[in-house]
Write a protein that holds these residues in place. Sequence first.
Motif, PDB file in Angstrom:
ATOM      1  N   LYS A 128       6.197  -4.436  -8.084  1.00 25.53           N
ATOM      2  CA  LYS A 128       7.637  -4.720  -8.090  1.00 25.53           C
ATOM      3  C   LYS A 128       8.392  -3.705  -7.238  1.00 25.53           C
ATOM      4  O   LYS A 128       9.327  -4.054  -6.520  1.00 25.53           O
ATOM      5  CB  LYS A 128       8.181  -4.717  -9.520  1.00 25.53           C
ATOM      6  N   GLN A 129       7.972  -2.441  -7.315  1.00 27.64           N
ATOM      7  CA  GLN A 129       8.597  -1.401  -6.492  1.00 27.64           C
ATOM      8  C   GLN A 129       8.398  -1.713  -5.010  1.00 27.64           C
ATOM      9  O   GLN A 129       9.315  -1.528  -4.205  1.00 27.64           O
ATOM     10  CB  GLN A 129       7.998  -0.033  -6.833  1.00 27.64           C
ATOM     11  N   LEU A 130       7.217  -2.194  -4.646  1.00 25.92           N
ATOM     12  CA  LEU A 130       6.955  -2.552  -3.249  1.00 25.92           C
ATOM     13  C   LEU A 130       7.815  -3.734  -2.807  1.00 25.92           C
ATOM     14  O   LEU A 130       8.247  -3.792  -1.652  1.00 25.92           O
ATOM     15  CB  LEU A 130       5.471  -2.851  -3.043  1.00 25.92           C
ATOM     16  N   ILE A 178       1.329   8.490 -20.891  1.00 25.28           N
ATOM     17  CA  ILE A 178       0.000   7.909 -21.106  1.00 25.28           C
ATOM     18  C   ILE A 178      -0.577   7.254 -19.855  1.00 25.28           C
ATOM     19  O   ILE A 178      -1.715   6.782 -19.873  1.00 25.28           O
ATOM     20  CB  ILE A 178       0.011   6.895 -22.267  1.00 25.28           C
ATOM     21  N   GLY A 179       0.193   7.215 -18.761  1.00 22.95           N
ATOM     22  CA  GLY A 179      -0.317   6.602 -17.545  1.00 22.95           C
ATOM     23  C   GLY A 179       0.498   6.999 -16.326  1.00 22.95           C
ATOM     24  O   GLY A 179       1.637   7.465 -16.451  1.00 22.95           O
ATOM     25  N   HIS A 180      -0.117   6.827 -15.174  1.00 21.21           N
ATOM     26  CA  HIS A 180       0.530   7.187 -13.905  1.00 21.21           C
ATOM     27  C   HIS A 180      -0.063   6.343 -12.779  1.00 21.21           C
ATOM     28  O   HIS A 180      -1.252   6.038 -12.772  1.00 21.21           O
ATOM     29  CB  HIS A 180       0.299   8.667 -13.587  1.00 21.21           C
ATOM     30  N   VAL A 181       0.780   5.986 -11.819  1.00 23.96           N
ATOM     31  CA  VAL A 181       0.328   5.326 -10.597  1.00 23.96           C
ATOM     32  C   VAL A 181       1.106   5.895  -9.417  1.00 23.96           C
ATOM     33  O   VAL A 181       2.291   6.190  -9.531  1.00 23.96           O
ATOM     34  CB  VAL A 181       0.488   3.787 -10.663  1.00 23.96           C
ATOM     35  N   ALA A 182       0.408   6.055  -8.309  1.00 26.09           N
ATOM     36  CA  ALA A 182       1.012   6.565  -7.081  1.00 26.09           C
ATOM     37  C   ALA A 182       0.986   5.486  -6.007  1.00 26.09           C
ATOM     38  O   ALA A 182       0.038   4.696  -5.926  1.00 26.09           O
ATOM     39  CB  ALA A 182       0.249   7.793  -6.592  1.00 26.09           C
ATOM     40  N   LEU A 183       2.020   5.472  -5.182  1.00 26.35           N
ATOM     41  CA  LEU A 183       2.080   4.644  -3.976  1.00 26.35           C
ATOM     42  C   LEU A 183       2.383   5.563  -2.805  1.00 26.35           C
ATOM     43  O   LEU A 183       3.263   6.421  -2.901  1.00 26.35           O
ATOM     44  CB  LEU A 183       3.197   3.604  -4.068  1.00 26.35           C
ATOM     45  N   SER A 184       1.658   5.375  -1.709  1.00 28.38           N
ATOM     46  CA  SER A 184       1.887   6.190  -0.516  1.00 28.38           C
ATOM     47  C   SER A 184       1.674   5.327   0.728  1.00 28.38           C
ATOM     48  O   SER A 184       0.944   4.335   0.690  1.00 28.38           O
ATOM     49  CB  SER A 184       0.941   7.394  -0.497  1.00 28.38           C
ATOM     50  N   PRO A 185       2.302   5.692   1.834  1.00 33.10           N
ATOM     51  CA  PRO A 185       2.167   4.894   3.055  1.00 33.10           C
ATOM     52  C   PRO A 185       0.761   4.997   3.646  1.00 33.10           C
ATOM     53  O   PRO A 185       0.094   6.025   3.505  1.00 33.10           O
ATOM     54  CB  PRO A 185       3.195   5.502   4.012  1.00 33.10           C
ATOM     55  N   VAL A 186       0.329   3.906   4.267  1.00 31.91           N
ATOM     56  CA  VAL A 186      -0.928   3.896   5.022  1.00 31.91           C
ATOM     57  C   VAL A 186      -0.631   3.462   6.447  1.00 31.91           C
ATOM     58  O   VAL A 186       0.392   2.831   6.719  1.00 31.91           O
ATOM     59  CB  VAL A 186      -1.996   2.962   4.399  1.00 31.91           C
ATOM     60  N   ARG A 187      -1.544   3.817   7.348  1.00 28.79           N
ATOM     61  CA  ARG A 187      -1.470   3.347   8.741  1.00 28.79           C
ATOM     62  C   ARG A 187      -2.579   2.332   8.953  1.00 28.79           C
ATOM     63  O   ARG A 187      -3.687   2.501   8.434  1.00 28.79           O
ATOM     64  CB  ARG A 187      -1.676   4.514   9.704  1.00 28.79           C
ATOM     65  N   ILE A 188      -2.276   1.299   9.715  1.00 26.65           N
ATOM     66  CA  ILE A 188      -3.278   0.305  10.088  1.00 26.65           C
ATOM     67  C   ILE A 188      -3.309   0.253  11.598  1.00 26.65           C
ATOM     68  O   ILE A 188      -2.313  -0.077  12.239  1.00 26.65           O
ATOM     69  CB  ILE A 188      -2.961  -1.084   9.499  1.00 26.65           C
ATOM     70  N   LEU A 189      -4.462   0.605  12.164  1.00 29.39           N
ATOM     71  CA  LEU A 189      -4.625   0.607  13.614  1.00 29.39           C
ATOM     72  C   LEU A 189      -5.504  -0.555  14.034  1.00 29.39           C
ATOM     73  O   LEU A 189      -6.574  -0.775  13.472  1.00 29.39           O
ATOM     74  CB  LEU A 189      -5.251   1.928  14.075  1.00 29.39           C
ATOM     75  N   ASP A 190      -5.059  -1.272  15.066  1.00 28.37           N
ATOM     76  CA  ASP A 190      -5.825  -2.421  15.542  1.00 28.37           C
ATOM     77  C   ASP A 190      -6.718  -2.059  16.726  1.00 28.37           C
ATOM     78  O   ASP A 190      -7.300  -2.929  17.353  1.00 28.37           O
ATOM     79  CB  ASP A 190      -4.903  -3.579  15.913  1.00 28.37           C
ATOM     80  N   GLY A 191      -6.834  -0.784  17.035  1.00 30.23           N
ATOM     81  CA  GLY A 191      -7.666  -0.356  18.156  1.00 30.23           C
ATOM     82  C   GLY A 191      -6.860   0.043  19.370  1.00 30.23           C
ATOM     83  O   GLY A 191      -7.347   0.711  20.266  1.00 30.23           O
ATOM     84  N   ALA A 221       3.480  16.969   0.153  1.00 31.36           N
ATOM     85  CA  ALA A 221       3.743  16.522   1.520  1.00 31.36           C
ATOM     86  C   ALA A 221       4.945  15.576   1.610  1.00 31.36           C
ATOM     87  O   ALA A 221       5.312  15.144   2.702  1.00 31.36           O
ATOM     88  CB  ALA A 221       2.502  15.833   2.088  1.00 31.36           C
ATOM     89  N   GLY A 222       5.524  15.233   0.487  1.00 36.15           N
ATOM     90  CA  GLY A 222       6.638  14.281   0.500  1.00 36.15           C
ATOM     91  C   GLY A 222       6.174  12.867   0.804  1.00 36.15           C
ATOM     92  O   GLY A 222       6.942  12.055   1.312  1.00 36.15           O
ATOM     93  N   ALA A 223       4.912  12.567   0.489  1.00 34.83           N
ATOM     94  CA  ALA A 223       4.324  11.275   0.837  1.00 34.83           C
ATOM     95  C   ALA A 223       4.140  10.350  -0.369  1.00 34.83           C
ATOM     96  O   ALA A 223       3.460   9.338  -0.252  1.00 34.83           O
ATOM     97  CB  ALA A 223       2.984  11.494   1.539  1.00 34.83           C
ATOM     98  N   LEU A 224       4.747  10.687  -1.485  1.00 31.65           N
ATOM     99  CA  LEU A 224       4.724   9.774  -2.632  1.00 31.65           C
ATOM    100  C   LEU A 224       5.897   8.817  -2.486  1.00 31.65           C
ATOM    101  O   LEU A 224       7.038   9.176  -2.745  1.00 31.65           O
ATOM    102  CB  LEU A 224       4.850  10.544  -3.946  1.00 31.65           C
ATOM    103  N   THR A 225       5.619   7.614  -2.041  1.00 31.52           N
ATOM    104  CA  THR A 225       6.669   6.609  -1.930  1.00 31.52           C
ATOM    105  C   THR A 225       7.199   6.270  -3.311  1.00 31.52           C
ATOM    106  O   THR A 225       8.397   6.090  -3.501  1.00 31.52           O
ATOM    107  CB  THR A 225       6.125   5.347  -1.240  1.00 31.52           C
ATOM    108  N   ALA A 226       6.292   6.174  -4.262  1.00 31.57           N
ATOM    109  CA  ALA A 226       6.658   5.970  -5.661  1.00 31.57           C
ATOM    110  C   ALA A 226       5.616   6.663  -6.524  1.00 31.57           C
ATOM    111  O   ALA A 226       4.425   6.678  -6.192  1.00 31.57           O
ATOM    112  CB  ALA A 226       6.728   4.489  -6.008  1.00 31.57           C
ATOM    113  N   SER A 227       6.080   7.234  -7.604  1.00 27.84           N
ATOM    114  CA  SER A 227       5.218   7.879  -8.584  1.00 27.84           C
ATOM    115  C   SER A 227       5.753   7.449  -9.937  1.00 27.84           C
ATOM    116  O   SER A 227       6.782   7.946 -10.396  1.00 27.84           O
ATOM    117  CB  SER A 227       5.265   9.397  -8.411  1.00 27.84           C
ATOM    118  N   LEU A 228       5.079   6.476 -10.538  1.00 31.98           N
ATOM    119  CA  LEU A 228       5.546   5.871 -11.773  1.00 31.98           C
ATOM    120  C   LEU A 228       4.706   6.351 -12.949  1.00 31.98           C
ATOM    121  O   LEU A 228       3.487   6.495 -12.829  1.00 31.98           O
ATOM    122  CB  LEU A 228       5.463   4.346 -11.685  1.00 31.98           C
TER     123      LEU A 228
END
Length: 173
Positions: A108-110, A60-73, A44-51
């Motif tokens: 650090k990437q963030l 030997i390891g992997h971590v993913a970062l992807s955007p989230v939405r926060i709705l206040d109502g 989906a092209g939604a991996l902001t970072a894939s380390l």
Amino acid sequence: MTVVIREERASDVVAIHDLTVAAFSNAPHTDNTEHLIVNALRHAGALTASLVAMENEQLIGHVALSPVRILDGTSDSTTNWFGLGPVSVEPGMQGQGVGSKLVRAALKQLEVLRANGCVLLGEPEYYCRFGFSPLPGLVLPGVPIEYFQAIVLRGTPPTGTVFYHEAFQTTAV
């Protein structure tokens, strides 16, 4: 042990898949879809970072970062927030600091991205060492508050309901 953290490459995709399957095969609290989530985020092209964590040319390891939405109502109230995870470490390498190195590199990437903050779903005892904790008023529906944690990188703590990318709704076939 010399571990190098770098961005994923196209040649890493199969190894990331296999590693993620292995890392979560005996994990508690999983539906074993983590590898499907990573693939769906990538597609989906939604991996902001894939380390990835490499040791002696072995992934030997992997971590993913992807955007989230926060709705206040009423509307999208908060921007530039991300979700951390899944974090995968080769089963034989777990408990040796690889996951910690991946989480620190993701944070650090963030910072480089000037992100406002990051959320995750995980063990409180593990993630508190990086500054994550439950935030009052920030919820992920259906999840006990102690397991849904956040870290504010800039600005004020948000309130509202968090929504991960639709890839997190992926189910095993």
